[in-house]
Scaffold this motif. Structure first.
Motif, mmCIF file in Angstrom:
data_model
loop_
_atom_site.group_PDB
_atom_site.id
_atom_site.type_symbol
_atom_site.label_atom_id
_atom_site.label_comp_id
_atom_site.label_asym_id
_atom_site.label_seq_id
_atom_site.Cartn_x
_atom_site.Cartn_y
_atom_site.Cartn_z
ATOM 1 N N TRP A 1 0.836 -1.231 -0.013
ATOM 2 C CA TRP A 1 -0.093 -0.090 0.058
ATOM 3 C C TRP A 1 0.772 1.244 0.160
ATOM 4 O O TRP A 1 0.398 2.280 0.297
ATOM 5 C CB TRP A 1 -1.180 -0.021 1.086
ATOM 6 N N GLY A 2 2.247 1.145 -0.234
ATOM 7 C CA GLY A 2 2.886 2.361 -0.132
ATOM 8 C C GLY A 2 3.527 2.428 1.381
ATOM 9 O O GLY A 2 3.124 1.952 2.110
ATOM 10 N N PRO A 3 4.774 3.156 1.564
ATOM 11 C CA PRO A 3 5.128 3.409 2.766
ATOM 12 C C PRO A 3 4.157 4.190 3.669
ATOM 13 O O PRO A 3 3.562 5.260 3.369
ATOM 14 C CB PRO A 3 6.310 4.281 2.623
ATOM 15 N N ARG A 4 4.153 3.711 4.860
ATOM 16 C CA ARG A 4 2.855 4.106 5.909
ATOM 17 C C ARG A 4 3.018 5.552 6.187
ATOM 18 O O ARG A 4 1.843 6.067 5.981
ATOM 19 C CB ARG A 4 3.053 3.394 7.079
ATOM 20 N N ARG A 5 4.225 6.151 6.130
ATOM 21 C CA ARG A 5 4.233 7.539 6.414
ATOM 22 C C ARG A 5 3.786 8.423 5.448
ATOM 23 O O ARG A 5 3.620 9.671 5.680
ATOM 24 C CB ARG A 5 5.452 7.859 7.114
ATOM 25 N N HIS A 6 3.963 7.930 4.203
ATOM 26 C CA HIS A 6 3.646 8.826 3.102
ATOM 27 C C HIS A 6 2.263 8.437 2.325
ATOM 28 O O HIS A 6 1.933 9.066 1.549
ATOM 29 C CB HIS A 6 4.811 8.480 1.925
ATOM 30 N N CYS A 7 1.840 7.289 2.520
ATOM 31 C CA CYS A 7 0.576 6.564 2.098
ATOM 32 C C CYS A 7 -0.393 6.515 2.921
ATOM 33 O O CYS A 7 -1.297 5.578 3.023
ATOM 34 C CB CYS A 7 0.971 5.529 1.271
ATOM 35 N N ALA A 8 -0.768 7.438 4.192
ATOM 36 C CA ALA A 8 -1.501 6.953 5.095
ATOM 37 C C ALA A 8 -2.934 6.761 4.606
ATOM 38 O O ALA A 8 -3.853 5.986 5.101
ATOM 39 C CB ALA A 8 -1.643 7.952 6.102
#
Length: 292
Positions: A188-195
């Motif tokens: 789903w993408g990096p958590r910090r950038h794709c919340a």
């Protein structure tokens, strides 16, 4: 995109078919175990309700038949049970990037479009369906029910990780990814950038969208029962899964969703899931029978 192709079908026992498939959605071969009920016959006659049974991470489609009594349960029922491959860390999602197998796997499309169509066309599957899974598979069952309203009459999560935006979950998934030789953040993408994308794929966040679908949640408490094997870390893992399941059950009740819970001792491993499957089975048959 053309349809799913059956490359090989082998009977490995009474009522057990192993399918080797080529999936355009995955861009590669896949597999599925089909457990046929008493009196089963192939074709497009739409006779049999279907239970889709999803496996967990770091495992494959053979795990359910290896570790539980699902073959015997299916043989004595009027239900078609289908256990598809889902990748060791596929997380029941259509990916946007290549995985370690070198293709961009569209797991949701494989399961809910290609496989569904094949089963209805050639294996007598009806449109009465339920999805269930353990751990990663429990997440997948809930996610599909939210993403595809009305596709399933009921959905069940056994020790499922159904709250991916919960504190600590991104770290846990990152560790699981590294164990499987993957870079964290691919799904789903990096958590910090794709919340926002993580939230869009979180069954807990979207729990109210399960209205109209029967939901069954089961989990242990992290404590081993008599005779249960010791597997390092699996007690802690199940305590986390139990907390997630508790939170989700509360949220579902608040949203007016029909939810049944089965919380008891046990760890995040097969002795617990074998027992949980046996306890869940009558519920599954009731849901599927009511839909016929």
């Amino acid at each position: 995109m053309s349809g799913l192709t059956v490359l090989d079908q082998t009977s490995t026992g009474a009522g057990v078919l192993e399918l080797r498939l080529h999936s355009p959605a995955l861009g590669r071969e896949a597999a599925a175990t089909v457990l046929t009920p008493r009196g089963w016959r192939p074709g497009d006659h739409a006779t049999y309700p279907v239970l889709y049974l999803f496996h967990g991470s770091s495992d494959d489609h053979l795990a359910w038949t290896k570790h539980t009594e699902i073959v015997a349960l299916a043989a004595e029922s009027d239900v078609l049970v289908v256990i598809p491959s889902a990748g060791r860390m596929g997380f029941y999602t259509d990916w946007k990037v290549t995985d370690r197998e070198g293709t961009v796997p569209l797991w949701e499309t494989f399961h809910t479009v290609e496989l569904l169509s094949l089963l209805e066309r050639e294996y007598g599957a009806s449109d009465v369906r339920m999805a269930a899974g353990l751990s990663m598979g429990g997440y997948g069952a809930l996610r599909y029910a939210i993403r595809k309203p009305g596709l399933f009459r009921g959905v069940a999560s056994l020790s499922g990780f159904a709250h991916i935006t919960r504190p600590g979950m991104a770290s846990l998934l990152g560790l699981l990814a590294i164990r499987e030789g993957m870079r964290p953040g691919l799904i789903w993408g990096p958590r910090r950038h794709c919340a926002e994308n993580w939230a869009a794929n979180d069954p807990y966040v979207r729990a109210a969208e399960l209205a109209g679908t029967k939901v069954y949640l089961a989990a242990g408490d992290g404590h081993r029962t008599s005779g249960e094997e010791f597997v390092p870390g699996m007690g802690l893992m199940e305590r986390y899964s139990r907390a997630i399941s508790d939170d989700l059950a509360t949220r579902l009740v608040e949203a007016g969703v029909d939810v049944t819970t089965n919380f008891s001792p046990g760890v995040h491993f097969w002795t617990n899931w074998r027992r949980k499957l046996t306890e869940f089975w009558p519920y599954a048959l009731d849901v599927l029978e009511a839909g016929k």
